[in-house]
Design a protein around this motif. Structure first.
Motif, PDB file in Angstrom:
ATOM      1  N   ILE A  80       0.827  -1.451   0.382  1.00  0.00           N
ATOM      2  CA  ILE A  80       0.414  -0.226   0.261  1.00  0.00           C
ATOM      3  C   ILE A  80       0.718   0.824   0.635  1.00  0.00           C
ATOM      4  N   ARG A  81       0.455   2.528  -0.677  1.00  0.00           N
ATOM      5  CA  ARG A  81       1.172   3.718  -0.184  1.00  0.00           C
ATOM      6  C   ARG A  81       1.608   4.434   0.976  1.00  0.00           C
ATOM      7  N   GLY A  82       0.462   4.146   1.642  1.00  0.00           N
ATOM      8  CA  GLY A  82       0.924   5.430   2.662  1.00  0.00           C
ATOM      9  C   GLY A  82       0.035   4.957   4.238  1.00  0.00           C
ATOM     10  N   ALA A  83      -0.145   5.673   5.177  1.00  0.00           N
ATOM     11  CA  ALA A  83      -1.199   5.875   5.792  1.00  0.00           C
ATOM     12  C   ALA A  83      -1.016   6.895   6.490  1.00  0.00           C
ATOM     13  N   GLY A  84      -2.776   6.812   7.046  1.00  0.00           N
ATOM     14  CA  GLY A  84      -3.210   7.934   8.333  1.00  0.00           C
ATOM     15  C   GLY A  84      -3.384   7.744   9.553  1.00  0.00           C
ATOM     16  N   LEU A  85      -2.649   7.722  10.514  1.00  0.00           N
ATOM     17  CA  LEU A  85      -3.207   7.079  11.727  1.00  0.00           C
ATOM     18  C   LEU A  85      -3.599   8.165  12.961  1.00  0.00           C
ATOM     19  N   ASP A  86      -4.143   8.007  13.869  1.00  0.00           N
ATOM     20  CA  ASP A  86      -4.261   9.087  14.603  1.00  0.00           C
ATOM     21  C   ASP A  86      -4.389   8.051  16.316  1.00  0.00           C
ATOM     22  N   VAL A  87      -4.036   6.697  15.889  1.00  0.00           N
ATOM     23  CA  VAL A  87      -4.266   5.573  17.859  1.00  0.00           C
ATOM     24  C   VAL A  87      -3.242   4.643  16.941  1.00  0.00           C
ATOM     25  N   TYR A  88      -3.380   3.851  18.177  1.00  0.00           N
ATOM     26  CA  TYR A  88      -2.056   3.094  17.696  1.00  0.00           C
ATOM     27  C   TYR A  88      -2.847   1.379  18.784  1.00  0.00           C
TER      28      TYR A  88
ATOM     29  N   VAL B 233       3.748   7.561   6.513  1.00  0.00           N
ATOM     30  CA  VAL B 233       3.121   7.138   7.959  1.00  0.00           C
ATOM     31  C   VAL B 233       2.931   8.575   8.338  1.00  0.00           C
ATOM     32  N   VAL B 234       1.230   9.215   8.799  1.00  0.00           N
ATOM     33  CA  VAL B 234       1.181  10.492   9.409  1.00  0.00           C
ATOM     34  C   VAL B 234       1.006  10.250  10.862  1.00  0.00           C
ATOM     35  N   THR B 235       1.405  10.578  11.928  1.00  0.00           N
ATOM     36  CA  THR B 235       1.285   9.373  13.075  1.00  0.00           C
ATOM     37  C   THR B 235       0.935  11.297  13.750  1.00  0.00           C
ATOM     38  N   LEU B 236      -0.690  10.913  13.995  1.00  0.00           N
ATOM     39  CA  LEU B 236      -1.407  11.653  15.205  1.00  0.00           C
ATOM     40  C   LEU B 236      -1.399  11.093  16.158  1.00  0.00           C
ATOM     41  N   PRO B 237      -1.030  12.378  17.482  1.00  0.00           N
ATOM     42  CA  PRO B 237      -1.397  11.639  18.985  1.00  0.00           C
ATOM     43  C   PRO B 237      -2.398  11.398  19.534  1.00  0.00           C
ATOM     44  N   HIS B 238      -3.409  10.719  18.897  1.00  0.00           N
ATOM     45  CA  HIS B 238      -4.669  10.478  19.853  1.00  0.00           C
ATOM     46  C   HIS B 238      -5.611  11.572  19.762  1.00  0.00           C
ATOM     47  N   ILE B 239      -5.799  12.226  19.109  1.00  0.00           N
ATOM     48  CA  ILE B 239      -6.311  13.860  18.943  1.00  0.00           C
ATOM     49  C   ILE B 239      -7.903  13.925  18.008  1.00  0.00           C
ATOM     50  N   GLY B 240      -8.221  12.528  17.994  1.00  0.00           N
ATOM     51  CA  GLY B 240      -9.814  13.168  17.316  1.00  0.00           C
ATOM     52  C   GLY B 240     -10.496  13.957  17.839  1.00  0.00           C
ATOM     53  N   SER B 241     -10.938  13.992  18.787  1.00  0.00           N
ATOM     54  CA  SER B 241     -11.774  15.079  19.699  1.00  0.00           C
ATOM     55  C   SER B 241     -11.091  16.035  20.167  1.00  0.00           C
ATOM     56  N   ALA B 242      -9.755  16.443  20.301  1.00  0.00           N
ATOM     57  CA  ALA B 242      -9.152  17.262  21.379  1.00  0.00           C
ATOM     58  C   ALA B 242      -9.235  18.807  20.476  1.00  0.00           C
TER      59      ALA B 242
END
Ligand code: DGY
Length: 324
Positions: free
Chosen positions: A255-263, A280-289
């Motif tokens: 696959i070409r890439g990933a976007g993640l907020d959770v681990y 890979v885009v890595t965000l620090p669990h900020i869905g509702s932040a």
């Protein structure tokens, strides 16, 4: 009557004041059982709990025999043993709805960032690596008009689909246990099998809670089925994805890439191989932040706690069957 409540997270000042006016509150940093005799005495008398993000299982509940309501400041409640709480007639309250649009905004951020390599190229510019016009080695992928496969088309999934359909002319596929007629009517969404969704989607977007059925739903076999140029987006719960299988799929160019907020583990360990993959885009669990949404969630959780403690109200109750 003043209910004894354990508060294990900060609330905005005005909400904390409201809680103090209505209940006899003990504030703790954590629900850790090792906190000592004084804490155990409070726990033995507590009728309510309010906070977020800590495990509540049988061992904890054994020490809280008078507990009637637990109110989590989150929509997800995988850290509670719901069956055990239901058996003991403890209401579990959560905060759906108020975070739907904010979380959908974040998931769409992941889609755009991963496709256009925004995080990676931002770092290149900031570190002085932009020395000539970019060429094909820095090109991204289109989002407009592509196929979005949503696994878990509930409240948040539908809000993502609305953005994709109305704003980006995307075709929407979805996989759910139940057909979502509203989404089919509003966004022309097409219900399909999980396999079909994996095979056809340009973006596979997971918006799932964590359960025995969803844990490691995405493993090697599933990555093998995805299109070579596709992206994985995860805005639900980390353990739904087998991270090692994801890393392998990326390294092998499946696959070409990933976007993640959770681990699988949060915070993400600093030696995670995901951190070495620029795609890979890595965000620090900020869905509702956001300021607004976190306030709304805290207010909703407080209203849930007081409504359930005082009036046995079941709005936002995960196990309403035990309220009577
Ligand atoms: C939720 O509300 O479940 C979000 O993931 C934040 O924890």
């Amino acid at each position: 009557m003043s209910f004894k409540v354990i508060q294990y997270d900060d609330l905005p000042d005005d909400l904390e004041q409201r809680l103090l006016e209505s209940c006899d509150v003990t504030k703790v940093d954590s629900l850790d059982l090792m906190q000592g005799d004084e804490y155990r005495t409070v726990l033995a008398e507590a009728k309510g709990l309010i906070g977020v993000g800590q495990e509540v299982g049988a061992q904890f509940l054994d020490l809280a025999p008078k507990l009637r309501v637990a109110s989590t400041i989150s929509v997800g409640y995988d850290h509670f043993d719901v069956a055990e709480m239901t058996k003991r007639k403890i209401m579990l309250m959560h905060t759906p709805d108020v975070l739907t649009e904010t979380t959908a905004d974040m998931i769409f951020t992941l889609i755009l960032c991963a496709a256009r390599r925004a995080a990676e190229l931002h770092s290149m510019v900031k570190s002085g690596g932009w020395t000539q016009m970019v060429g094909p080695e820095h090109f991204g992928s289109d989002v407009y008009g592509k196929k979005l496969g949503i696994v878990g088309l509930g409240r948040i999934g539908s809000a993502v689909a609305r953005r994709a359909y109305n704003g980006f002319n995307m075709e929407i596929l979805y996989h759910n246990r139940k057909v979502n007629q509203e989404a089919e009517k509003s966004f022309n969404a097409r219900h399909c099998s999980f396999d079909e969704l994996l095979v056809e989607s340009d973006f596979v977007c997971l918006v799932l809670p964590l359960s025995d059925q969803t844990r490691k739903l995405m493993g090697s076999a599933e990555f093998d089925k995805m299109k070579p140029g596709a992206f994985l987006i995860n805005g639900g719960r980390g353990p739904v994805v087998d991270e090692l299988a994801l890393v392998e799929a990326l390294q092998k160019g499946k696959i070409r890439g990933a976007g993640l907020d959770v681990y699988e583990q949060e915070p993400l360990p600093t030696d995670s191989p995901l951190l070495n993959l620029p795609e890979v885009v890595t965000l620090p669990h900020i869905g509702s932040a956001t300021h607004e949404t976190r306030y709304a969630m805290a207010e909703c959780a407080l209203n849930n706690l007081l409504g359930a403690l005082i009036h046995r109200e079941t709005r936002n109750c995960v196990n309403p069957e035990i309220a009577n």
